[in-house]
Design a protein around this motif. Structure first.
Motif, PDB file in Angstrom:
ATOM      1  N   UNK A  68       0.822  -1.208   0.000  1.00 14.84           N
ATOM      2  CA  UNK A  68       0.000   0.000   0.000  1.00 14.84           C
ATOM      3  C   UNK A  68       0.860   1.263   0.000  1.00 14.84           C
ATOM      4  N   UNK A  69       2.056   1.173   0.586  1.00 13.39           N
ATOM      5  CA  UNK A  69       2.921   2.347   0.689  1.00 13.39           C
ATOM      6  C   UNK A  69       3.477   2.783  -0.659  1.00 13.39           C
ATOM      7  N   UNK A  70       3.370   1.933  -1.670  1.00 14.34           N
ATOM      8  CA  UNK A  70       3.844   2.301  -3.008  1.00 14.34           C
ATOM      9  C   UNK A  70       2.839   3.171  -3.750  1.00 14.34           C
ATOM     10  N   UNK A  71       1.674   3.376  -3.167  1.00 12.70           N
ATOM     11  CA  UNK A  71       0.632   4.188  -3.786  1.00 12.70           C
ATOM     12  C   UNK A  71       0.554   5.549  -3.096  1.00 12.70           C
ATOM     13  N   UNK A  72       0.279   6.573  -3.883  1.00  7.80           N
ATOM     14  CA  UNK A  72      -0.034   7.888  -3.350  1.00  7.80           C
ATOM     15  C   UNK A  72      -1.493   8.160  -3.641  1.00  7.80           C
ATOM     16  N   UNK A  73      -2.220   8.630  -2.645  1.00  6.22           N
ATOM     17  CA  UNK A  73      -3.657   8.840  -2.828  1.00  6.22           C
ATOM     18  C   UNK A  73      -4.038  10.255  -2.433  1.00  6.22           C
ATOM     19  N   UNK A  74      -5.088  10.754  -3.074  1.00  8.98           N
ATOM     20  CA  UNK A  74      -5.642  12.067  -2.744  1.00  8.98           C
ATOM     21  C   UNK A  74      -7.157  11.944  -2.683  1.00  8.98           C
ATOM     22  N   UNK A  75      -7.755  12.566  -1.689  1.00 10.40           N
ATOM     23  CA  UNK A  75      -9.202  12.533  -1.546  1.00 10.40           C
ATOM     24  C   UNK A  75      -9.739  13.951  -1.475  1.00 10.40           C
ATOM     25  N   UNK A  76     -10.771  14.237  -2.250  1.00 12.69           N
ATOM     26  CA  UNK A  76     -11.421  15.543  -2.255  1.00 12.69           C
ATOM     27  C   UNK A  76     -12.760  15.413  -1.536  1.00 12.69           C
ATOM     28  N   UNK A  77     -12.885  15.941  -0.325  1.00 11.56           N
ATOM     29  CA  UNK A  77     -14.144  15.794   0.427  1.00 11.56           C
ATOM     30  C   UNK A  77     -15.342  16.409  -0.284  1.00 11.56           C
ATOM     31  N   UNK A  78     -15.135  17.474  -1.039  1.00  8.51           N
ATOM     32  CA  UNK A  78     -16.262  18.143  -1.692  1.00  8.51           C
ATOM     33  C   UNK A  78     -16.852  17.306  -2.817  1.00  8.51           C
TER      34      UNK A  78
END
Length: 264
Positions: A68-78
Motif C-alpha cells: 500500500x505504501x507504493x501508492x499515493x492517494x488524494x481525496x477531495x471531500x467536496x
C-alpha cells in the motif's frame, strides 16, 4: 519554543497521508475525514448501519500489506473523489459517494493486493465512525488525533544509526522544538496548540507498520525492537483528545504542561 511543522490526515485507513496547512477539529467528532474510510478484508464482517470498532487486522493496512505504501492517494471531500497514483501516474479516480465508484476502488485493490486481501475487499464507511487504531479502546480514542515529537524521532535515529522518515508513524500533528520524549509525560495533562485545547490520552505503542518505508514501500527496519532495546518501551508519540472545537495550523506554537500542573 515548540511549534507545529506539519499536519496530515489519512482519509482511507492504510493509504497515504495528505499534508494540509491547517486542521479543523471538533470535540464531538475529532478530525473530519481522518480514517473516514477503510478497506475491509474479504473475510471481514462490518455493518455500516450498526458499526462496531474492529482491530486493524480486519482491514488492509501497512502492518500486513506494505504494498500500500507504493501508492499515493488524494481525496477531495467536496467531490468525494479518490485518486490513486502509482509510479507517478494516476491509475484510478473514482467517486466514493457512488456505488459504481466504490466498486471500482474495490476491484482495483483486489487486483493490487492479491491473495492477502482474503477475497474482494470492501470499501466501508459509517456515520460517526472512524477506523482509527484506538477505536477499539473507547469513543474518545476513536476521535483522538496523534502527535509526533520530532526530537524523539531524532533520538531513535541516533541510537539506530539510520535515517527514519517521520511519516512512518502516520501522525496527524508533527511538533519540533521539544526535548526528546517530552510527550511521554502528557498523559492526563492538557496541552494547547495555537488556541486549541487538547489532553493526552495515552502514549502510542508501535507495531510493525512503522517498519514500512513510506518512500520505498520496503520493510527495512525493526523499530519496535529498537525502541524496546534502547529505551525500554515500544512507544513513540501520543494520542490527544480534543477538548474544544477549534483549528490548528502549521507554524502554531505549543504550550506544554509543567510537572506541577493538573489535568483540566
Amino acid at each position: 519554543m515548540a511549534e507545529v511543522t506539519a499536519l496530515y490526515r489519512y482519509p482511507v485507513k492504510g493509504l497515504s497521508a495528505e499534508p494540509l496547512p491547517a486542521l479543523t477539529l471538533a470535540r464531538a467528532s475529532g478530525l473530519a475525514f481522518d480514517r473516514e474510510y477503510a478497506l475491509a478484508l474479504g473475510t471481514t464482517e462490518f455493518d455500516p448501519q450498526n458499526p462496531e470498532p474492529l482491530d486493524k487486522g480486519f482491514f488492509l493496512m501497512l502492518r500486513s500489506n506494505e504494498v500500500l505504501a507504493a501508492l499515493s492517494t488524494r481525496f477531495d471531500p467536496e467531490s468525494g473523489q479518490l485518486t490513486v497514483i502509482q509510479d507517478g501516474e494516476a491509475v484510478l479516480t473514482e467517486d466514493l459517494t457512488s456505488e459504481t465508484g466504490r466498486e471500482a476502488v474495490e476491484d482495483f485493490f483486489e487486483s493490487y493486493v492479491g491473495p492477502a486481501a482474503k477475497g474482494r475487499p470492501r470499501l466501508v464507511r459509517a456515520a460517526g465512525h472512524k477506523f482509527t487504531d484506538g477505536s477499539v479502546i473507547s469513543p474518545a480514542f476513536m476521535r483522538a488525533v496523534s502527535l509526533i515529537n520530532l526530537a524523539s524521532v531524532r533520538a531513535l535515529e541516533e541510537r539506530t544509526g539510520q535515517p527514519i522518515h517521520p511519516l512512518r508513524f502516520r501522525a496527524n500533528i508533527y511538533i519540533d522544538g521539544l526535548e526528546p520524549w517530552a510527550e511521554m509525560d502528557w498523559v492526563d495533562r492538557e496541552v494547547t496548540i495555537g488556541s486549541l485545547r487538547l489532553r493526552g490520552l495515552a502514549r502510542t505503542p508501535r507495531c510493525a507498520a512503522v517498519d514500512v518505508n513510506p518512500e520505498t514501500a520496503a520493510r527495512d527496519t525493526n523499530l519496535p525492537k529498537a525502541l524496546k532495546r534502547n529505551f525500554g518501551h515500544v512507544d513513540l508519540g501520543i494520542y490527544l483528545e480534543v477538548l474544544a472545537d477549534g483549528a490548528i495550523a502549521v507554524g502554531d506554537r505549543m504550550a506544554v504542561p509543567t510537572g506541577t500542573e493538573d489535568a483540566a
